[in-house]
Design a protein around this motif. Sequence first.
Motif, PDB file in Angstrom:
ATOM      1  N   VAL A   1      31.337 -23.666 -37.999  1.00  0.00           N
ATOM      2  CA  VAL A   1      32.040 -22.480 -38.149  1.00  0.00           C
ATOM      3  C   VAL A   1      33.279 -22.541 -36.866  1.00  0.00           C
ATOM      4  O   VAL A   1      34.449 -22.180 -36.953  1.00  0.00           O
ATOM      5  CB  VAL A   1      31.500 -21.051 -38.066  1.00  0.00           C
ATOM      6  CG1 VAL A   1      32.392 -19.841 -37.980  1.00  0.00           C
ATOM      7  CG2 VAL A   1      30.755 -20.944 -39.407  1.00  0.00           C
ATOM      8  N   ALA A   2      32.526 -22.774 -35.821  1.00  0.00           N
ATOM      9  CA  ALA A   2      33.351 -22.814 -34.405  1.00  0.00           C
ATOM     10  C   ALA A   2      34.673 -23.933 -34.781  1.00  0.00           C
ATOM     11  O   ALA A   2      35.640 -23.667 -33.905  1.00  0.00           O
ATOM     12  CB  ALA A   2      32.526 -23.172 -33.360  1.00  0.00           C
ATOM     13  N   GLU A   3      34.157 -24.907 -35.268  1.00  0.00           N
ATOM     14  CA  GLU A   3      35.219 -25.974 -35.399  1.00  0.00           C
ATOM     15  C   GLU A   3      36.322 -25.379 -36.310  1.00  0.00           C
ATOM     16  O   GLU A   3      37.699 -25.519 -36.121  1.00  0.00           O
ATOM     17  CB  GLU A   3      34.799 -27.243 -35.630  1.00  0.00           C
ATOM     18  CG  GLU A   3      35.719 -28.395 -35.935  1.00  0.00           C
ATOM     19  CD  GLU A   3      35.354 -29.669 -36.531  1.00  0.00           C
ATOM     20  OE1 GLU A   3      36.050 -30.576 -37.147  1.00  0.00           O
ATOM     21  OE2 GLU A   3      34.049 -29.966 -36.787  1.00  0.00           O
ATOM     22  N   ALA A   4      36.017 -24.953 -37.255  1.00  0.00           N
ATOM     23  CA  ALA A   4      37.025 -24.401 -38.260  1.00  0.00           C
ATOM     24  C   ALA A   4      37.945 -23.412 -37.712  1.00  0.00           C
ATOM     25  O   ALA A   4      38.956 -23.507 -38.240  1.00  0.00           O
ATOM     26  CB  ALA A   4      36.393 -23.941 -39.637  1.00  0.00           C
ATOM     27  N   VAL A   5      37.411 -22.483 -36.968  1.00  0.00           N
ATOM     28  CA  VAL A   5      38.256 -21.368 -36.644  1.00  0.00           C
ATOM     29  C   VAL A   5      39.064 -21.596 -35.168  1.00  0.00           C
ATOM     30  O   VAL A   5      39.935 -20.703 -34.948  1.00  0.00           O
ATOM     31  CB  VAL A   5      37.421 -20.078 -36.698  1.00  0.00           C
ATOM     32  CG1 VAL A   5      36.570 -19.913 -37.829  1.00  0.00           C
ATOM     33  CG2 VAL A   5      36.321 -20.161 -35.161  1.00  0.00           C
ATOM     34  N   LYS A   6      38.905 -22.578 -34.432  1.00  0.00           N
ATOM     35  CA  LYS A   6      39.190 -22.473 -33.199  1.00  0.00           C
ATOM     36  C   LYS A   6      40.704 -22.725 -33.168  1.00  0.00           C
ATOM     37  O   LYS A   6      41.496 -22.128 -32.146  1.00  0.00           O
ATOM     38  CB  LYS A   6      38.855 -23.855 -32.496  1.00  0.00           C
ATOM     39  CG  LYS A   6      39.393 -25.357 -33.183  1.00  0.00           C
ATOM     40  CD  LYS A   6      38.660 -26.299 -32.414  1.00  0.00           C
ATOM     41  CE  LYS A   6      39.005 -27.837 -32.823  1.00  0.00           C
ATOM     42  NZ  LYS A   6      40.389 -28.295 -32.811  1.00  0.00           N
TER      43      LYS A   6
ATOM     44  N   LYS B   1      41.039 -17.520 -31.795  1.00  0.00           N
ATOM     45  CA  LYS B   1      41.622 -17.367 -30.689  1.00  0.00           C
ATOM     46  C   LYS B   1      42.298 -15.914 -30.671  1.00  0.00           C
ATOM     47  O   LYS B   1      42.267 -15.031 -31.953  1.00  0.00           O
ATOM     48  CB  LYS B   1      42.879 -18.067 -30.708  1.00  0.00           C
ATOM     49  CG  LYS B   1      43.790 -18.200 -32.097  1.00  0.00           C
ATOM     50  CD  LYS B   1      44.946 -19.102 -32.066  1.00  0.00           C
ATOM     51  CE  LYS B   1      45.964 -18.897 -33.245  1.00  0.00           C
ATOM     52  NZ  LYS B   1      46.998 -20.013 -33.162  1.00  0.00           N
ATOM     53  N   ALA B   2      42.546 -15.243 -29.622  1.00  0.00           N
ATOM     54  CA  ALA B   2      42.960 -13.887 -29.474  1.00  0.00           C
ATOM     55  C   ALA B   2      43.917 -13.609 -30.579  1.00  0.00           C
ATOM     56  O   ALA B   2      45.047 -14.204 -30.626  1.00  0.00           O
ATOM     57  CB  ALA B   2      42.993 -13.490 -28.229  1.00  0.00           C
TER      58      ALA B   2
END
Length: 299
Positions: free
Chosen positions: A52-57, A87-88
Amino acid sequence: MSQNVAFIGLGIMGLPMAKNLVNAGFTVTGFNRSQKAIDDLVAAGGQGASSVAEAVKDADVVITMVPDSPDVEAVVTGEEGVFANAKAGALWVDNSSIRPDVSVHLAEAARAAGLRPLDAPVSGGEAGAIDGVLSIMVGGEPADFEAAQGVLNAVGKTIVLVGPSGSGQTVKAANQLIVAANIQALSEAVVFLEAYGVDTDAAIKVLGGGLAGSKVLDQKAQKILDREFAPGFRLALHNKDMGIVTSAAREAGVVLPLGALVAQLVTSTVASGDGALDHSGLFRGVQRLSGKVEAPVPA
């Protein structure tokens, strides 16, 4: 229009939705628990991620499409989740169908993390997802809804902001109540017609042209007549949704007599082993009650 989209949950509905986003020109990075779905998205022109972390960065828009409230919580919270890694300013669009109270709570957490949340459950089943004509009921801020129009239009046709956070899930619960009641009524009608030896194809044709006509009849009658229950929307998930309906109704202090009965009938069909079937498999529950049990449907 934001171009980078992360899509978490490439199931029966999620994968065709993600493919439609690719076809609309978005750069789509997908993550799913099973690798095959990721491979299918890559073959369609998307990209795959190992977490998930890689997908959304790098995503401007993060879409989640997973089965239940705990599943959404699992992918958005924690060190590897959406909130900690997106990201914000990114939009978070939750197309899952979950409890309205959970949706409100997660929307507050998303805003605290600097994201812009929309609960946007969908209706239309697998066919609607493939054709990109889903009905999408959205809860959230009007400005965020406006910002999400590009991605929503790529997967849906009827897209309506129905109120603040949690409202989309409330409307989806009402949708699932109506759909389940309609499928149950259609199932009972077919058992009744077959008991009298009526030409069921002809009967369905004439019923569809009158006040009894509906999208449920259009999409589910033939599946029932053919005893073809490959899942477009699994009974187990509809059972979950009816639990949301009855729980939310109790919390609101309203009485849903038909809804409560239909919820029990859905649960009974699932408990009898048909949870993996399409929700038109409610027909088999009516057959059992009528003493007309047929051979189990192959898994």
